[in-house]
Design an enzyme around this catalytic site. Structure first.
Site, PDB file in Angstrom:
ATOM      1  N   SER A 143       0.850  -1.189   0.000  1.00 37.32           N
ATOM      2  CA  SER A 143       0.000   0.000   0.000  1.00 37.32           C
ATOM      3  C   SER A 143       0.891   1.247   0.000  1.00 37.32           C
ATOM      4  O   SER A 143       1.751   1.388  -0.864  1.00 37.32           O
ATOM      5  CB  SER A 143      -0.963  -0.031   1.192  1.00 37.32           C
ATOM      6  OG  SER A 143      -2.008   0.900   1.019  1.00 37.32           O
ATOM      7  N   GLU A 240      -1.489  -2.866  -7.861  1.00 34.93           N
ATOM      8  CA  GLU A 240      -2.713  -3.282  -7.163  1.00 34.93           C
ATOM      9  C   GLU A 240      -3.407  -2.034  -6.672  1.00 34.93           C
ATOM     10  O   GLU A 240      -2.813  -0.955  -6.599  1.00 34.93           O
ATOM     11  CB  GLU A 240      -2.384  -4.224  -6.012  1.00 34.93           C
ATOM     12  CG  GLU A 240      -1.484  -3.649  -4.922  1.00 34.93           C
ATOM     13  CD  GLU A 240      -2.213  -2.839  -3.860  1.00 34.93           C
ATOM     14  OE1 GLU A 240      -3.424  -3.040  -3.672  1.00 34.93           O
ATOM     15  OE2 GLU A 240      -1.572  -1.979  -3.224  1.00 34.93           O
ATOM     16  N   HIS A 309      -4.572  -5.703  -1.391  1.00 34.57           N
ATOM     17  CA  HIS A 309      -5.330  -5.607  -0.146  1.00 34.57           C
ATOM     18  C   HIS A 309      -6.237  -6.824  -0.001  1.00 34.57           C
ATOM     19  O   HIS A 309      -7.477  -6.732  -0.029  1.00 34.57           O
ATOM     20  CB  HIS A 309      -6.144  -4.311  -0.131  1.00 34.57           C
ATOM     21  CG  HIS A 309      -5.308  -3.072  -0.018  1.00 34.57           C
ATOM     22  ND1 HIS A 309      -4.522  -2.606  -1.051  1.00 34.57           N
ATOM     23  CD2 HIS A 309      -5.134  -2.207   1.009  1.00 34.57           C
ATOM     24  CE1 HIS A 309      -3.901  -1.494  -0.664  1.00 34.57           C
ATOM     25  NE2 HIS A 309      -4.259  -1.233   0.577  1.00 34.57           N
TER      26      HIS A 309
END
Length: 341
Positions: A143, A240, A309
């Site tokens: 992230s 992602e 995630h």
């Protein structure tokens, strides 16, 4: 005088050569551009936990400590891990100091971020990249931690790891890849556990080789134009995302395209777009957007890898040579990501 001049020019020529050949060795020392692999983990090693982005609290730390110690590792907390400064886990200088201190601390063998959020971009100018290179260690997260992983790979020339944060779900799948890469030093082939649950959608078939580079798409696009990104030349790009409408994915991929990044890569993987929606109608589907941007590149590409995630996640080594197979959805490491000595 003639002899001295010849010696001078010969020396200058060697100096010039040293700056032009990657990995040139002078006096037995590797070039600053030679990629370094951190030492592998062993049972009993100490892992440093840091909060370089969003706020964490005591219960987060206790849960993380339990997960890490179950792997046979000890835990040491960053000095400012519980600090708060607005929505950040402390002031920029203090969060950067925790990163630098963990690398300089000889008792620490790996560094894992507590969580993502936002804030790592703010501390990039405050990191000591020379120090980080001098004390190579495993650093891992995902992230917003994408920022640290890419910057350290680019500026310190160190293999970094896109994988679970300390507060992730450390289930059997996640732990297995973590241990095989970072304890055993295996060159693993990553493939989805259950294709019926995480289905590979081929964008363009084929195989490709290159250095694995990537992370969170929003974070990556926010770094474009900065001096903290690695080379994209013939790399394998993985991304992602979470909680983004399709048009925003389109916007971010367009930014990578117009910045000249997409036309340099040799392969493309979109892991998971968790809780991503079509947004307001009318809309493209995510696959249509990926086809618009990636198909014209003529490179192997797919959507649907266990990256992002999600509970079950790969540990991906940034900077390691891999081979991908878009039809099978596999990422095959061609070398170990850690040093075994």
């Amino acid at each position: 005088m003639t002899i001295k001049r010849r010696q001078f020019f010969r020396t200058c020529g060697l100096a010039t050569l040293a700056t032009q050949i990657p990995g040139f060795i002078a006096q037995g020392k590797p070039s600053p551009n030679t990629i370094r692999k951190p030492p592998r983990l062993q049972v009993g090693d100490t892992v440093g936990l840091i909060a370089p982005a969003g706020i964490v609290d005591t219960k987060d730390i206790e849960a993380a400590r339990k997960s890490i110690t179950q792997l046979g590792l000890k835990v040491k907390l960053g000095e400012h891990i519980l600090d708060r400064y607005g929505y950040l886990a402390g002031k920029d200088a203090d969060r950067a100091d925790d990163v630098n201190s963990m690398f300089s601390d000889r008792s620490i063998k790996a560094i894992i971020a507590m969580r993502g959020g936002w804030g790592c971009n703010r501390i990039l100018p405050l990191l000591n990249y020379s120090l980080i290179r001098s004390y190579p260690k495993i650093i891992m997260g995902y992230s917003d931690i994408t920022t640290l992983l890419l910057a350290i790979n680019a500026r310190s020339h160190l293999i970094t790891f896109h994988g679970p944060v300390a507060t992730s779900t450390w289930n059997q799948f996640t732990v297995d890849y973590f241990q095989r890469l970072l304890f055993n030093g295996e060159a693993v082939t990553m493939q989805n556990l259950n294709p019926s649950e995480v289905r590979v959608e081929i964008i363009a078939p084929g195989k490709a080789r290159g250095k694995l580079v990537g992370g969170n798409l929003s974070v990556l696009s926010a770094m474009v134009g900065s001096p903290y990104l690695p080379s994209w030349n013939k790399s394998i790009l993985f991304v992602e995302e979470i909680n983004e409408d399709v048009y925003r994915i389109d916007r971010m991929l367009t930014q990578l395209k117009t910045a000249g990044i997409l036309n340099q890569i040799a392969g493309f993987i979109f892991g998971q777009c968790t809780n991503c929606s079509l947004g307001n109608e009318p809309s493209f589907t995510l696959i249509q957007v990926l086809q618009d941007h990636i198909l014209p590149l003529g490179i192997p590409a797919w959507y649907g890898s266990m990256i992002g995630h999600i509970k079950d996640k790969f540990t991906l080594p940034i900077g390691v040579e891999v081979e991908i197979n878009a039809e099978l959805g596999t990422i095959q490491m061609l070398e170990a990501a850690v040093s075994l000595v």
